[in-house]
Design an enzyme around this catalytic site. Sequence first.
Site, short mmCIF file in Angstrom:
data_model
loop_
_atom_site.label_atom_id
_atom_site.label_comp_id
_atom_site.label_asym_id
_atom_site.label_seq_id
_atom_site.Cartn_x
_atom_site.Cartn_y
_atom_site.Cartn_z
N ASP A 98 60.54 56.70 78.82
CA ASP A 98 60.15 57.50 77.66
C ASP A 98 59.81 56.61 76.46
O ASP A 98 60.16 55.42 76.42
CB ASP A 98 61.32 58.44 77.31
CG ASP A 98 60.85 59.73 76.66
OD1 ASP A 98 59.71 59.79 76.18
OD2 ASP A 98 61.66 60.69 76.62
N MET A 99 59.16 57.17 75.46
CA MET A 99 58.79 56.44 74.24
C MET A 99 58.56 57.51 73.17
O MET A 99 57.55 58.20 73.20
CB MET A 99 57.53 55.63 74.52
CG MET A 99 57.18 54.62 73.48
SD MET A 99 56.45 55.33 72.01
CE MET A 99 54.77 55.60 72.53
N ASN A 100 59.53 57.63 72.26
CA ASN A 100 59.56 58.84 71.44
C ASN A 100 59.21 58.71 69.97
O ASN A 100 59.62 59.54 69.16
CB ASN A 100 60.95 59.49 71.56
CG ASN A 100 61.04 60.31 72.85
OD1 ASN A 100 60.09 60.98 73.22
ND2 ASN A 100 62.16 60.23 73.53
N TRP A 155 52.27 67.08 69.47
CA TRP A 155 53.43 67.24 70.33
C TRP A 155 53.47 68.72 70.80
O TRP A 155 53.23 69.63 70.01
CB TRP A 155 54.71 66.90 69.55
CG TRP A 155 55.94 67.21 70.36
CD1 TRP A 155 56.47 66.45 71.36
CD2 TRP A 155 56.76 68.37 70.25
NE1 TRP A 155 57.57 67.08 71.90
CE2 TRP A 155 57.77 68.27 71.23
CE3 TRP A 155 56.73 69.51 69.44
CZ2 TRP A 155 58.75 69.24 71.42
CZ3 TRP A 155 57.71 70.48 69.62
CH2 TRP A 155 58.71 70.34 70.60
N ASP A 197 56.17 68.23 76.54
CA ASP A 197 57.51 68.83 76.38
C ASP A 197 57.41 70.35 76.33
O ASP A 197 58.43 71.04 76.36
CB ASP A 197 58.17 68.33 75.08
CG ASP A 197 58.84 66.98 75.27
OD1 ASP A 197 59.00 66.56 76.43
OD2 ASP A 197 59.18 66.34 74.26
#
Length: 719
Positions: free
Chosen positions: A469-471, A190, A539
Amino acid sequence: MSITYSDGIIHIQGKSTSLCLMVHPEFGLLNLYWGARLPDGNVAYVLDGITDGASFDLKSSRMPYDLPLRGSGYYQTPALCAVNNMGNDLVKLSYVSHEIYRGKKHIPGLPQVYTEEGDGAQSAEILLTDALTGLTACVTYTLIPETDVITRSMKVINAGNSPVTLTHMMSASIPLYGSDYDVINLSGAWARERHINRTPLAHYGVRIESQRGASGHEQNPFIALSEKTATEHTGSVWAMALVYSGSFLAACDVNNFHTARLSIGLNPETCSWKLMPSEEFQTPEAVLVYSGGGFNGMSQKFHSTIRRRIVRGYWRDEVRPILINNWEATYFNFNEEKIEKIARKAANLGIELFVLDDGWFGRRNTDNCSLGDWVVNTDKLPGGIRGIAEKINGMGMKFGLWFEPEMVSPDSDLYRAHPDWCLHAEGRSRTEARQQLILNLSRREVQDYIISAVSAVLRDAPIDYVKWDMNRNMTEYFSYGREADRQMETQHRYMLGLYRVMDEITSAFPKVLFEGCSGGGGRFDMGMLYYMPQFWTSDDTDPVERLKIQYGTSFVYPASAMGAHVSASPNHQTFRNTSVKMRADVALGGNFGFELDLNTLTDEETASVKESIEFVKKVRKTLQTGTFIRLESPFEGNYAAWEFVSEDQSTVILAAYRRLTAPNPCMKKIFLKSLDENSQYINEQTGKTYSGAALMHAGILFPDTRRDYQSMIQSFRKA
Ligand code: GLA
């Protein structure tokens, strides 16, 4: 450029690449050659001299299989294994027939490279069967002449009388001569996605994979081998990427004869599949690229394939709007007034689309609730989504909305009503990540719920853009109610369900621009790009970090697929301070946008933003559809540089960046590429004229500004 069959060889011949297949009476389908273009397929001789080893190894362990099978002397990753009713997983395939035809058959239910009438695509389909069990494999290769790539997939058919369980079903598996290569993969985490790794191929091979139920931040579904001497501009590279968004395996095996084998497909660790008599199983598709022009050559073939043969629909050829997203400006803490204030300023500066991010639904004021309850929070937005969308439209901007449709919060009405709708294993606890669980998209009723809930919101208001989104990644990836011997199908069935959901929604709203996201770039793959033409790259919006992330991402994916935003300084991920010009100059290397409250900028910064927006509007066609050329790698030094050349060659944009300054710095020149030596190019900022040869061989000096984090953008017009 065609597929031909002659003297027992199927020769797939593209602009600059050839791949040769042969059916052998004893060893099944062989892959005799993949590499630079050959004038003909006359390569059967490569088998000459392959004999049993002097003492130990069988001849079968030296054969260049296209569909390697276990149990007869081959000991690396098999391409197909099926446990039969005798309890063994042996498959022995013999040739049945083959067919060469124009175009490409549509693969139902999966993302794929598509062809268009008259584009010269051709396919070769080879049918092989196991006489003992009836298991049949149909291998399909397609040549896409326009972009000079080859695709491969396999369909497995149970033509026998008993069920079998498939445990290995690779999409492509190709031997290469020798093992003296470097391996290239894109790994990360991430906020630091797709960093480039280049390592010598070891004699024990390499295994790149995801078991996460998403392609993931950690590895990308891509692997390449290169000559040791290959550079960005020279040398041979063999690459494979998978058109798939779930768990995958990309491997390079090296055997005891120092022969490398590249393969890519579903990860056997997380997927097996029970196939009943007369049922079929279709693998995802692999895209194969050979480049004799180094890594840029490889990337350009991936880019044109993705732009023209993966991305579909209205947005394929449309210029993408400049957007502003409120996430880093407000996080969950917004109301209508705040949103309007941010939007008004954006509209005044020429921004075209406002995106309302997480926090507009249910009781979602933090990330611990409400996913699944796609009903507007009227405390924050009294006029509903329609109300805010119409206000934004009134300012002259389009309106976009964030969803995370695959998830459910344990604290949600949806979860309270359907506790069995999430992925889980009976008797085990349900592991939460970001305080959420994953809906079980392998179940039809869950798919239908998502389709209707998302469509209802899209129908109710003028929404022109969706951020999907897919978090989190999968943990207990099993399915309530499914038979025990089919539980290992859940991950792949989830992906098939997700693709159905995305297909239904994107087809019902063909003009909506969809942008994928997964905690930033955690599912950046060709599978997603088939449904959604762009993806949030990371991000991490720090421009210095972004140089590596965008440079690495460009190994496979075009700039038009990468979301890139100007955010606040100090940056929220790294706390680094950079000028707004540096931030904008990096962001224009992707789909340009903003993610901050522009009201907080000084007048000088605002003027700089305005200038960047005007510049991007002028040149975005070139940024989005031009040839992208990497010039200087941020992984190798203090500088990064890349260049865009428009399709008609008339416009050239050079973007160069320097991380740190130094006292009395050395001189640094950037040398452009792919220009016409004898043409004159006018610099649109200075009006000066240069020959193409000068720009390429004498170069342009990076200015000595004595400050960290500097950029230089120049655009040229061919005279
Ligand atoms: C993820 C995304 C961000 C933002 C948040 C919202 O982290 O990558 O861009 O949308 O979710 O919760």
